[in-house]
Design a protein around this motif. Structure first.
Motif, mmCIF file in Angstrom:
data_model
loop_
_atom_site.group_PDB
_atom_site.id
_atom_site.type_symbol
_atom_site.label_atom_id
_atom_site.label_comp_id
_atom_site.label_asym_id
_atom_site.label_seq_id
_atom_site.Cartn_x
_atom_site.Cartn_y
_atom_site.Cartn_z
ATOM 1 N N ALA A 138 0.862 -1.185 0.000
ATOM 2 C CA ALA A 138 0.000 0.000 0.000
ATOM 3 C C ALA A 138 0.899 1.236 0.000
ATOM 4 C CB ALA A 138 -0.902 -0.016 1.233
ATOM 5 N N ASP A 139 1.226 1.705 -1.196
ATOM 6 C CA ASP A 139 2.217 2.785 -1.324
ATOM 7 C C ASP A 139 1.783 4.068 -0.627
ATOM 8 O OD1 ASP A 139 4.027 1.236 -2.733
ATOM 9 O OD2 ASP A 139 3.117 1.714 -4.667
ATOM 10 N N ALA A 140 0.481 4.346 -0.590
ATOM 11 C CA ALA A 140 0.016 5.567 0.077
ATOM 12 C C ALA A 140 0.324 5.506 1.565
ATOM 13 C CB ALA A 140 -1.487 5.749 -0.153
ATOM 14 N N VAL A 141 0.161 4.327 2.166
ATOM 15 C CA VAL A 141 0.466 4.163 3.590
ATOM 16 C C VAL A 141 1.962 4.265 3.828
ATOM 17 C CG1 VAL A 141 0.410 2.548 5.536
ATOM 18 C CG2 VAL A 141 -1.586 2.790 4.065
ATOM 19 N N LEU A 142 2.753 3.620 2.991
ATOM 20 C CA LEU A 142 4.203 3.663 3.141
ATOM 21 C C LEU A 142 4.735 5.085 3.012
ATOM 22 C CD1 LEU A 142 5.176 0.454 1.121
ATOM 23 C CD2 LEU A 142 5.368 0.788 3.588
ATOM 24 N N SER A 143 4.177 5.843 2.083
ATOM 25 C CA SER A 143 4.599 7.246 1.920
ATOM 26 C C SER A 143 4.254 8.064 3.147
ATOM 27 C CB SER A 143 3.935 7.854 0.682
ATOM 28 O OG SER A 143 4.359 7.217 -0.497
ATOM 29 N N LEU A 144 3.060 7.840 3.688
ATOM 30 C CA LEU A 144 2.622 8.561 4.884
ATOM 31 C C LEU A 144 3.533 8.252 6.065
ATOM 32 C CD1 LEU A 144 0.399 10.393 6.120
ATOM 33 C CD2 LEU A 144 -0.852 8.292 6.674
ATOM 34 N N LEU A 145 3.864 6.990 6.249
ATOM 35 C CA LEU A 145 4.741 6.594 7.350
ATOM 36 C C LEU A 145 6.132 7.189 7.169
ATOM 37 C CD1 LEU A 145 3.729 2.824 7.670
ATOM 38 C CD2 LEU A 145 3.112 4.668 9.237
ATOM 39 N N ARG A 146 6.636 7.174 5.950
ATOM 40 C CA ARG A 146 7.962 7.726 5.686
ATOM 41 C C ARG A 146 8.000 9.215 5.985
ATOM 42 N NH1 ARG A 146 8.373 5.824 1.086
ATOM 43 N NH2 ARG A 146 7.833 7.604 -0.222
ATOM 44 N N GLU A 147 6.959 9.944 5.590
ATOM 45 C CA GLU A 147 6.900 11.382 5.856
ATOM 46 C C GLU A 147 6.843 11.685 7.349
ATOM 47 O OE1 GLU A 147 3.504 12.700 3.731
ATOM 48 O OE2 GLU A 147 4.377 12.337 1.747
ATOM 49 N N ALA A 148 6.214 10.774 8.107
ATOM 50 C CA ALA A 148 6.092 10.972 9.553
ATOM 51 C C ALA A 148 7.304 10.451 10.320
ATOM 52 C CB ALA A 148 4.825 10.284 10.058
ATOM 53 N N GLY A 149 8.227 9.821 9.612
ATOM 54 C CA GLY A 149 9.413 9.282 10.276
ATOM 55 C C GLY A 149 9.136 8.009 11.057
ATOM 56 N N VAL A 150 8.091 7.287 10.678
ATOM 57 C CA VAL A 150 7.718 6.043 11.367
ATOM 58 C C VAL A 150 8.224 4.860 10.546
ATOM 59 C CG1 VAL A 150 5.806 4.612 12.179
ATOM 60 C CG2 VAL A 150 5.681 7.107 12.414
ATOM 61 N N PRO A 151 9.073 4.005 11.123
ATOM 62 C CA PRO A 151 9.593 2.869 10.364
ATOM 63 C C PRO A 151 8.507 1.834 10.060
ATOM 64 C CG PRO A 151 10.257 2.708 12.665
ATOM 65 C CD PRO A 151 9.605 4.052 12.499
#
Length: 355
Positions: A138-151
């Motif tokens: 789920a690329d949208a979720v992965l992008s959101l986590l990356r932007e938030a600094g969450v591994p």
């Protein structure tokens, strides 16, 4: 070919043993261990009694390594296979209890809802997120986590490490090699007209399994017949539709390989309804080695994907990355698979000139 026992035993009690003795779910045991408030007193007493009876405790060495601060790891799931999900939850909760990690498990649907749930976890201060399929891509979720600094750790993806987004860890098997090995196994039984049921077209693991099937045919010099490939979605319902389509062919396959056990079980059901004997009239093979593979008759020949071990590895990798505050993720793990032969395959009875 490697033949392995279908289930692994352990001398030490696990969280699943506690759940069985207490007569409750794994999630309930996890809530009691984590001292969460939303457990009825009577239920909590049953779980605590089971823990005492079994002398269950998380691994002391792991707890000492963990340090004082407990971390919180989210897990988002939306898997149509209950067998896969059950195995994954077992491994996740067992390893979390051993590492003194609190799991926050959230069900969501593919689409906007998964992003909404991820935002909720981030806002709640989640330390990391584990994404089993189909949310592993789920690329949208992965992008959101990356932007938030969450591994994040993605599990059972078909993407190779070099294709992973930055700061995303992964645990997987070699789906292509596994499917190729299964197809070669079926061919050693004399089958040449082999049907294949694909998985969810939105997941790269489905592509890798299909590639393995094609590679085995090519390696054996068997011409590819597109009519022998049916679409699937990893659901039992899609397996029914795919099996009907393949068995309706004027010259039906003598063997069908499904991309997961749910669709293989559905294929067995269709064969039985048509008066076909499995495996005498039709060989059927699956993929994953979920509990479903041994609860139907005949039991399925399948690829053992170590689902619970993959979940354990994901929790361990995430906990290590968070506690070490590593700037770089803990990397990628490729676990072993094995082909397990049971009662659903047999030598082809169709002579070459009939194929």
């Amino acid at each position: 070919m490697t033949i392995r026992p279908s289930r692994r035993g352990s001398s030490a009690p696990t969280i699943s043993d506690v759940a069985r003795v207490a007569g409750v779910s794994l999630m309930t045991v996890s809530r009691v261990i984590n001292n969460e408030a939303n457990v009825r007193p009577a239920t909590r007493e049953k779980v605590e009694a089971a823990i005492a009876q079994l002398n269950y405790s998380p691994n002391p060495a792991a707890r000492s390594l963990a340090g004082a601060a407990q971390i919180r790891i989210g897990m988002l799931y939306s898997n149509p296979s209950q067998g896969f999900l059950s195995e994954f939850l077992l491994g996740t909760l067992d390893q979390a209890s051993r590492l003194d990690v609190q799991m926050v498990v959230e069900k969501c649907d593919i689409g906007d809802h998964e992003v909404e749930v991820a935002r909720h976890l981030i806002a709640g201060g989640i330390d990391g997120v584990i994404l089993p399929p189909p949310l592993c891509e789920a690329d949208a979720v992965l992008s959101l986590l990356r932007e938030a600094g969450v591994p994040a750790v993605v599990v059972a993806t078909g993407r190779p490490p070099e294709a992973m987004p930055d700061a995303v860890m992964s645990v997987r098997i070699d789906d292509r090699a596994a499917a190729e090995e299964m197809t070669r196994h079926v061919m050693t039984l004399g089958h040449r007209r082999i049907g294949f049921i694909c998985g969810n077209p939105n997941l790269t693991a489905s592509d890798r399994r299909y590639e393995g099937f094609r590679a085995a045919l090519e390696g054996a010099g068997i011409a590819f017949d597109e009519a022998l490939v049916a679409p699937g979605l990893y659901t039992y319902r899609s397996g029914l539709d795919a099996a009907e389509r393949l068995l309706d062919l004027s010259v039906p396959p003598t063997a069908i390989i499904a991309s997961n056990d749910d669709m293989a079980a559905a294929t067995v059901a269709v064969a039985h309804r048509r008066g076909l004997d499995v495996p005498s009239d039709l060989t059927v093979c699956g993929f994953d080695d979920t509990t479903l593979s041994t609860t139907i008759w005949p039991e399925l020949t399948t690829i053992h994907q170590p689902i619970a071990d993959m979940a354990r590895a994901a929790v361990e990798m995430m906990a290590t990355a968070i506690r070490q505050k590593s700037a770089e993720p803990a990397g990628h793990r490729l676990l072993d698979y094995s082909l397990i032969r049971r009662q659903s395959d047999a030598a082809s009875r169709r002579r070459p000139r009939e194929i």
